[in-house]
Scaffold this active site. Structure first.
Site, mmCIF file in Angstrom:
data_model
loop_
_atom_site.group_PDB
_atom_site.id
_atom_site.type_symbol
_atom_site.label_atom_id
_atom_site.label_comp_id
_atom_site.label_asym_id
_atom_site.label_seq_id
_atom_site.Cartn_x
_atom_site.Cartn_y
_atom_site.Cartn_z
ATOM 1 N N GLU A 183 -1.030 -9.426 -0.195
ATOM 2 C CA GLU A 183 -2.074 -8.443 -0.104
ATOM 3 C C GLU A 183 -2.960 -8.942 -1.693
ATOM 4 O OE1 GLU A 183 -2.175 -4.661 -1.229
ATOM 5 O OE2 GLU A 183 -3.727 -3.550 -0.788
ATOM 6 N N THR A 204 4.335 1.116 -5.878
ATOM 7 C CA THR A 204 4.570 1.427 -5.725
ATOM 8 C C THR A 204 5.224 3.707 -4.598
ATOM 9 O OG1 THR A 204 3.298 1.584 -7.871
ATOM 10 C CG2 THR A 204 3.633 3.482 -7.761
ATOM 11 N N GLU A 250 -0.412 6.603 0.582
ATOM 12 C CA GLU A 250 -1.485 5.597 1.304
ATOM 13 C C GLU A 250 -1.392 4.608 0.772
ATOM 14 O OE1 GLU A 250 -3.109 6.747 3.758
ATOM 15 O OE2 GLU A 250 -2.477 8.251 4.281
ATOM 16 N N LYS A 275 -4.145 13.298 -10.827
ATOM 17 C CA LYS A 275 -3.840 12.013 -11.952
ATOM 18 C C LYS A 275 -4.113 10.369 -11.548
ATOM 19 C CE LYS A 275 -0.884 8.922 -12.465
ATOM 20 N NZ LYS A 275 -1.863 7.846 -12.958
ATOM 21 N N CYS A 334 -8.388 -1.058 0.000
ATOM 22 C CA CYS A 334 -7.340 -1.349 1.186
ATOM 23 C C CYS A 334 -7.313 -1.774 2.485
ATOM 24 C CB CYS A 334 -6.769 -0.137 1.158
ATOM 25 S SG CYS A 334 -7.201 1.581 1.668
ATOM 26 N N GLY A 392 -1.916 4.188 -3.464
ATOM 27 C CA GLY A 392 -1.809 3.451 -4.614
ATOM 28 C C GLY A 392 -0.504 2.200 -3.721
ATOM 29 N N SER A 393 -0.269 0.693 -4.340
ATOM 30 C CA SER A 393 0.978 0.004 -4.049
ATOM 31 C C SER A 393 1.942 -0.305 -2.958
ATOM 32 C CB SER A 393 0.667 -1.060 -5.099
ATOM 33 O OG SER A 393 1.866 -0.708 -5.677
HETATM 34 P P1 NAD Z 1 -0.204 1.487 -8.321
HETATM 35 O O1 NAD Z 1 0.256 1.733 -6.797
HETATM 36 O O2 NAD Z 1 -0.537 0.338 -8.891
HETATM 37 O O3 NAD Z 1 -0.617 2.842 -9.286
HETATM 38 C C1 NAD Z 1 -1.541 3.290 -7.833
HETATM 39 C C2 NAD Z 1 -1.814 4.612 -9.071
HETATM 40 O O4 NAD Z 1 0.462 5.174 -9.373
HETATM 41 C C3 NAD Z 1 -2.226 4.846 -10.427
HETATM 42 O O5 NAD Z 1 -2.346 6.041 -10.864
HETATM 43 C C4 NAD Z 1 -0.448 4.233 -11.329
HETATM 44 O O6 NAD Z 1 -0.379 5.096 -12.415
HETATM 45 C C5 NAD Z 1 0.490 5.339 -10.839
HETATM 46 N N1 NAD Z 1 1.563 4.678 -10.909
HETATM 47 C C6 NAD Z 1 1.995 3.951 -11.491
HETATM 48 N N2 NAD Z 1 3.546 3.556 -11.454
HETATM 49 C C7 NAD Z 1 4.285 5.229 -10.332
HETATM 50 C C8 NAD Z 1 5.235 5.447 -10.834
HETATM 51 N N3 NAD Z 1 6.704 5.219 -10.459
HETATM 52 N N4 NAD Z 1 5.453 7.078 -9.977
HETATM 53 C C9 NAD Z 1 3.691 7.448 -9.888
HETATM 54 N N5 NAD Z 1 2.791 7.251 -9.714
HETATM 55 C C10 NAD Z 1 2.976 6.263 -10.512
HETATM 56 O O7 NAD Z 1 -2.226 0.979 -7.351
HETATM 57 P P2 NAD Z 1 -2.789 0.633 -7.866
HETATM 58 O O8 NAD Z 1 -3.153 -0.638 -8.321
HETATM 59 O O9 NAD Z 1 -3.813 1.720 -8.739
HETATM 60 O O10 NAD Z 1 -3.987 0.071 -6.692
HETATM 61 C C11 NAD Z 1 -4.258 -0.602 -5.400
HETATM 62 C C12 NAD Z 1 -3.317 -0.618 -4.569
HETATM 63 O O11 NAD Z 1 -3.782 0.789 -3.615
HETATM 64 C C13 NAD Z 1 -3.209 -1.677 -3.602
HETATM 65 O O12 NAD Z 1 -1.835 -1.944 -2.721
HETATM 66 C C14 NAD Z 1 -3.963 -1.042 -1.813
HETATM 67 O O13 NAD Z 1 -3.687 -1.672 -1.460
HETATM 68 C C15 NAD Z 1 -3.824 -0.221 -2.165
HETATM 69 N N6 NAD Z 1 -4.812 1.734 -1.840
HETATM 70 C C16 NAD Z 1 -4.563 2.434 -0.454
HETATM 71 C C17 NAD Z 1 -5.272 2.490 -0.343
HETATM 72 C C18 NAD Z 1 -4.550 3.434 0.844
HETATM 73 O O14 NAD Z 1 -5.600 4.491 1.792
HETATM 74 N N7 NAD Z 1 -3.834 2.947 2.196
HETATM 75 C C19 NAD Z 1 -6.391 3.106 -0.152
HETATM 76 C C20 NAD Z 1 -6.506 2.589 -2.008
HETATM 77 C C21 NAD Z 1 -5.975 1.572 -2.627
#
Ligand code: NAD
Length: 477
Positions: free
Chosen positions: A379, A229, A247, A174, A281, A225-226
């Site tokens: 961040e 989340t 991650e 997803k 990230c 993701g963040s």
């Molecule tokens: P996000 O957390 O908003 O979304 C990430 C994913 O989670 C998306 O697919 C989103 O649709 C999904 N999502 C949203 N709500 C959810 C829920 N309640 N349950 C499960 N899934 C849900 O993050 P973003 O804005 O897409 O990405 C940016 C963030 O990702 C930044 O904080 C960045 O540092 C982090 N990131 C981390 C790494 C790593 O390897 N550590 C790599 C890339 C990005």
């Protein structure tokens, strides 16, 4: 670059077949703010369908030998290579990065698959004597939900797909609703490559992520993701004790020692912070410069910030594209407004002129803001970098470590040994000397503190997609 996607149809992949959404949502080009395509919006019933397709495919896939699954990964890599042009075109359009960067991202997926295909699942013989035979092996977890962010729509999938499949799991992928298109095409490209149901790709808005997380048919969530989340994912997984790898976000510090050659290092620091418009990230998010070189380095960085070509990545000369979506643009603007209101000095960039199309923010450097400023503590995940002055290395290390994040960090010096001694003190999953962001399929990476749980890549990353199982034969009666 042509931007017309009207000839393309985007469908989900479920059980090896195309699946339209019960409704659709708009996908926006961040360089123009215009809608470029409609993507399927997966309903709850369709999610059930995808999970059950993955479940049905699981036992046959898990029964195949590792060698067979390695061969599948190689065929996947070839299929992706044959479609690089289309995939990277979609990444550029929906994500906003320059085409050359998107090409590298897509090539990274086939590279990661090929490297993962060289890996084996270890077995440990604990005892082998007249009394007993005992072996611990690593078995697949089952149905893996791979949830990814928008900054590298294909790149983030590459850390998950190869290892999850090699280990014998089936996958429901997803991607972010901001960047669904390349992943939908990826699912389509791989439909004929993998047995039906082994890889399912679904896209959607609203609650889809949380439905996936709480789905009782999902055995493992591999989430990128963040941090915010990530906490929800962990809570959602609690009921079924679903396995998780998280991650998450980072606020990576870089510490620059006074002995560096400023002119040589400045462009490296600049790109380590601003590549992909700062939306990495592991990008440098806080730059600690020794007072002896602060002014000279700041001037070099400001010159680079002023001369780099920012614009629509449809243009070949563009080096930095827009912020990737309206939500992230608002986050970056909010931090810039906060800095402005607090009276910080912008050495380059600043708030964009209102009313210009697309989500553009010029590379922005902030001159030595206080350590407790939001732009230092939070961040930014965008093209804004605070420059921070230090005189005492122990103080720089303490400030670098004073963060709830612990993803990456770096130390820069002409003396690699001196830098290494500083690197050892930094609280991060990966610490580089004189570079950042170098990742390798055989090397694990992950975050400490609130930057994550578990790792991706390397043997440790592969084992995240397995559970240890010990088999024991008693040989004496
Ligand atoms: P996000 O957390 O908003 O979304 C990430 C994913 O989670 C998306 O697919 C989103 O649709 C999904 N999502 C949203 N709500 C959810 C829920 N309640 N349950 C499960 N899934 C849900 O993050 P973003 O804005 O897409 O990405 C940016 C963030 O990702 C930044 O904080 C960045 O540092 C982090 N990131 C981390 C790494 C790593 O390897 N550590 C790599 C890339 C990005």
């Amino acid at each position: 670059m042509h931007t017309d996607l009207s000839g393309l149809k985007f469908t989900m992949t479920v059980g090896g077949l195309p699946l339209d959404g019960q409704s659709a949502f708009d996908v926006v080009n961040p360089a123009t703010g215009t809608v470029i395509a409609a993507a399927p919006d997966c309903s709850r019933e369709q999610l059930d369908q995808a999970v059950s397709a993955a479940r049905q495919a699981f036992s046959a896939w898990a029964r195949r030998s590792v060698a067979e699954r390695q061969r599948f990964l190689l065929v996947m890599a070839d299929a992706i290579d044959a479609h690089t042009d289309l995939l990277s075109h979609l990444v550029t359009l929906e994500q906003g990065k320059p085409r050359a960067v998107a090409d590298t991202e897509v090539a990274g997926l086939s590279y990661w698959l090929r490297e993962t295909a060289r890996m084996e699942l270890p077995e440990t013989v604990n005892q082998d004597d007249a009394e007993r035979y005992s072996v611990t092996r690593h078995v697949p977890v089952g149905v893996v939900a791979a949830i990814t962010p928008w900054n590298y729509p294909i790149g983030q999938a590459s850390f998950k797909l190869g290892p999850a499949l090699l280990a014998g799991n089936t996958v429901v992928l997803k991607p972010s609703a901001f960047t669904p298109l390349a992943n939908l095409k990826l699912g389509e490209i791989l439909r004929d490559v993998l047995p039906a149901g082994v890889l399912n790709v679904i896209t959607g808005t609203g609650g889809l992520g949380s439905w996936v997380t709480a789905h009782s048919g999902v055995d493992k969530i591999s989430f990128t993701g963040s941090t915010q989340t990530g906490r929800r994912v962990m809570a959602g997984a609690a009921d079924s004790l679903t396995r998780i790898t998280l991650e998450l976000g980072g606020n990576d510090p870089a510490i620059v020692l006074p002995d560096v050659d400023v002119r040589t290092v400045a462009p490296q620091l600049f790109w380590a912070a601003f590549a992909n418009t700062g939306q990495i990230c592991l990008a440098i998010k806080r730059l600690y410069l020794h007072a002896d070189i602060y002014d000279e380095m700041a001037a070099e960085l400001a010159e680079l910030a002023r001369t780099v070509v920012v614009g629509d990545p449809a243009r070949e000369d563009v080096q930095l594209g827009p912020v990737s979506n309206l939500r992230q643009y608002e986050t970056v603007l909010e931090l810039l407004r906060d800095s402005r209101d607090d009276g910080h000095t912008f050495l380059a960039g600043g708030l964009p002129t209102a009313g210009t199309p697309g989500y553009f923010v010029a590379p922005t450097l902030i001159d030595n803001p206080p350590e407790d400023a939001r732009i230092v503590r939070e961040e930014q995940f965008g093209p804004v970098l605070p420059l921070l002055k230090y005189t005492d290395i122990d103080d720089a290390v303490a400030r670098a470590n004073a963060s709830e994040y612990g993803l990456g960090a770096s130390v820069w010096s002409a003396d690699a040994d001196a830098a290494f001694r500083v690197a050892e003190q930094l609280q991060a999953g990966t610490v580089w000397v004189n570079e950042v962001m170098h990742l390798h399929p055989q090397v694990p990476f992950g975050g400490r503190k609130q930057s994550g749980i578990g790792v991706e890549s390397g043997l440790a990353g592969l084992l995240e997609f397995t559970e240890p199982q010990t088999l024991i034969i008693k040989r004496t009666v």
